[in-house]
Design a protein around this motif. Structure first.
Motif, mmCIF file in Angstrom:
data_model
loop_
_atom_site.group_PDB
_atom_site.id
_atom_site.type_symbol
_atom_site.label_atom_id
_atom_site.label_comp_id
_atom_site.label_asym_id
_atom_site.label_seq_id
_atom_site.Cartn_x
_atom_site.Cartn_y
_atom_site.Cartn_z
ATOM 1 N N ALA A 137 -56.454 12.466 -31.862
ATOM 2 C CA ALA A 137 -56.221 11.770 -32.899
ATOM 3 C C ALA A 137 -57.526 10.691 -33.468
ATOM 4 C CB ALA A 137 -55.021 10.625 -32.840
ATOM 5 N N GLU A 138 -57.735 10.392 -34.622
ATOM 6 C CA GLU A 138 -58.932 9.798 -34.993
ATOM 7 C C GLU A 138 -59.096 8.329 -34.369
ATOM 8 O OE1 GLU A 138 -61.352 10.958 -37.055
ATOM 9 O OE2 GLU A 138 -60.390 12.839 -37.325
ATOM 10 N N ASP A 139 -57.867 7.924 -34.241
ATOM 11 C CA ASP A 139 -57.814 6.491 -33.707
ATOM 12 C C ASP A 139 -57.669 6.201 -32.466
ATOM 13 O OD1 ASP A 139 -55.060 7.255 -33.771
ATOM 14 O OD2 ASP A 139 -54.313 5.566 -34.599
ATOM 15 N N MET A 140 -57.704 7.118 -31.441
ATOM 16 C CA MET A 140 -57.490 7.160 -30.246
ATOM 17 C C MET A 140 -58.578 6.573 -29.478
ATOM 18 S SD MET A 140 -56.612 10.128 -27.183
ATOM 19 C CE MET A 140 -55.307 10.781 -28.007
ATOM 20 N N LEU A 141 -59.739 6.905 -29.894
ATOM 21 C CA LEU A 141 -60.872 6.532 -28.992
ATOM 22 C C LEU A 141 -61.933 5.615 -29.515
ATOM 23 C CD1 LEU A 141 -62.248 10.423 -27.948
ATOM 24 C CD2 LEU A 141 -60.847 8.579 -26.522
ATOM 25 N N CYS A 142 -62.507 4.776 -28.801
ATOM 26 C CA CYS A 142 -63.662 3.992 -29.160
ATOM 27 C C CYS A 142 -64.968 4.374 -28.360
ATOM 28 C CB CYS A 142 -63.336 2.368 -29.288
ATOM 29 S SG CYS A 142 -62.926 1.918 -27.739
ATOM 30 N N TYR A 143 -65.978 3.758 -29.005
ATOM 31 C CA TYR A 143 -67.455 4.200 -28.174
ATOM 32 C C TYR A 143 -68.198 2.905 -28.493
ATOM 33 C CZ TYR A 143 -68.902 6.099 -32.709
ATOM 34 O OH TYR A 143 -69.316 6.304 -33.888
ATOM 35 N N HIS A 144 -69.297 3.153 -27.409
ATOM 36 C CA HIS A 144 -70.510 2.130 -27.549
ATOM 37 C C HIS A 144 -71.712 2.719 -26.746
ATOM 38 C CE1 HIS A 144 -68.165 0.863 -23.979
ATOM 39 N NE2 HIS A 144 -69.342 0.756 -23.230
ATOM 40 N N PRO A 145 -72.928 2.088 -27.198
ATOM 41 C CA PRO A 145 -73.980 2.571 -26.484
ATOM 42 C C PRO A 145 -74.074 2.081 -25.111
ATOM 43 C CG PRO A 145 -74.548 0.861 -28.088
ATOM 44 C CD PRO A 145 -73.193 1.033 -28.045
ATOM 45 N N VAL A 146 -74.644 2.825 -24.111
ATOM 46 C CA VAL A 146 -74.785 2.373 -22.676
ATOM 47 C C VAL A 146 -76.209 2.563 -22.310
ATOM 48 C CG1 VAL A 146 -72.343 2.696 -21.988
ATOM 49 C CG2 VAL A 146 -73.840 4.636 -21.757
ATOM 50 N N ASP A 147 -76.628 1.931 -21.184
ATOM 51 C CA ASP A 147 -77.895 2.035 -20.809
ATOM 52 C C ASP A 147 -78.395 3.282 -20.457
ATOM 53 O OD1 ASP A 147 -80.264 1.722 -18.926
ATOM 54 O OD2 ASP A 147 -79.882 -0.388 -18.919
ATOM 55 N N PRO A 148 -79.429 3.697 -20.816
ATOM 56 C CA PRO A 148 -80.077 5.292 -20.685
ATOM 57 C C PRO A 148 -80.156 5.435 -19.212
ATOM 58 C CG PRO A 148 -81.324 4.075 -22.442
ATOM 59 C CD PRO A 148 -80.555 2.887 -21.887
#
Length: 230
Positions: free
Chosen positions: A192-203
């Motif tokens: 579902a579109e609203d299930m996940l969230c995301y953010h950038p993390v250290d390379p």
């Protein structure tokens, strides 16, 4: 695709959540950088009910002469799962679940550098990836192996990557594991579109040797678009 993930839930809590009997050789947790060929937690259904076991992440078809005899099969595409000779039998008879706290995907900058992003449930719960498994080798030296099923990305994930792991909610775990008869094919849809969230993390997570909780914490590089923190 899914080429790296994290698992932070204790093994006994996973066993309770999935109603599975834990084996005594489960991988250590937390692991913030689970890589291909690593042992992973797997929920499978057997004659005596569900079990939480350890398997090699990297599916080995029975015709491989050695673990390095062919391509490393860490993912299996939902669209062709039932037709591929390597996966067809497992798709019908050996489906399983791979628990995860989150997974990583990457974007590439114009200069060729790769920015990793960490995906997790908005509600903070555990993810259950649909997967398939295969026992490879002789009876005395059998290796239990698995591959994570992937689907086309939903619109939210597609901003970062065009594929995503198959994420299954608790109400369909039994169907995927084969405990409720047929119908698993209908479950192979994007989350579902609203299930996940995301953010950038250290390379630093780009290295398969990187470890530690910092790998999943938000990373604010000077050139990271703030609008990506979704």
């Amino acid at each position: 695709m899914c080429g790296r993930f994290a698992i932070t839930t204790p093994s006994d809590a996973m066993a309770q959540l999935f109603s599975g009997q834990p084996s005594n050789d489960l991988p250590n947790v937390p692991n913030y950088n689970v890589c291909p060929t690593n042992p992973v937690h797997v929920v499978q259904c057997g004659e005596n009910g569900r079990r939480l076991v350890s398997m090699r992440w990297g599916f080995l078809p029975h015709w491989y002469g050695s673990p390095s005899n062919g391509p490393l099969l860490i993912n299996a595409r939902a669209e062709t799962l039932a037709q591929k000779p390597a996966f067809a039998e497992a798709c019908r008879q050996r489906r399983c679940l791979v628990p995860a706290s989150g997974f990583f995907e990457w974007t590439k900058a114009d200069d060729g550098s790769r920015q990793p992003w960490y995906f997790q449930r908005r509600d903070g719960g555990i993810l259950a990836f649909g997967a398939i498994w295969q026992s490879w080798g002789g009876e005395t030296e059998a290796i239990q192996t698995c591959a994570i099923v992937t689907t086309a990305a939903n619109a939210h994930v597609a901003a970062i990557h065009h594929r995503m792991p198959l994420v299954l909610e608790p109400d369909v775990w039994a169907k995927w594991l084969g405990e409720e008869g047929h119908g698993a094919a209908s479950l192979m849809q994007p989350a579902a579109e609203d299930m996940l969230c995301y953010h950038p993390v250290d390379p630093q997570v780009n290295s398969n040797r990187a470890e530690g909780e910092a790998l999943i914490e938000p990373f604010h590089a000077a050139d990271t678009p703030p609008g990506r923190l979704l």
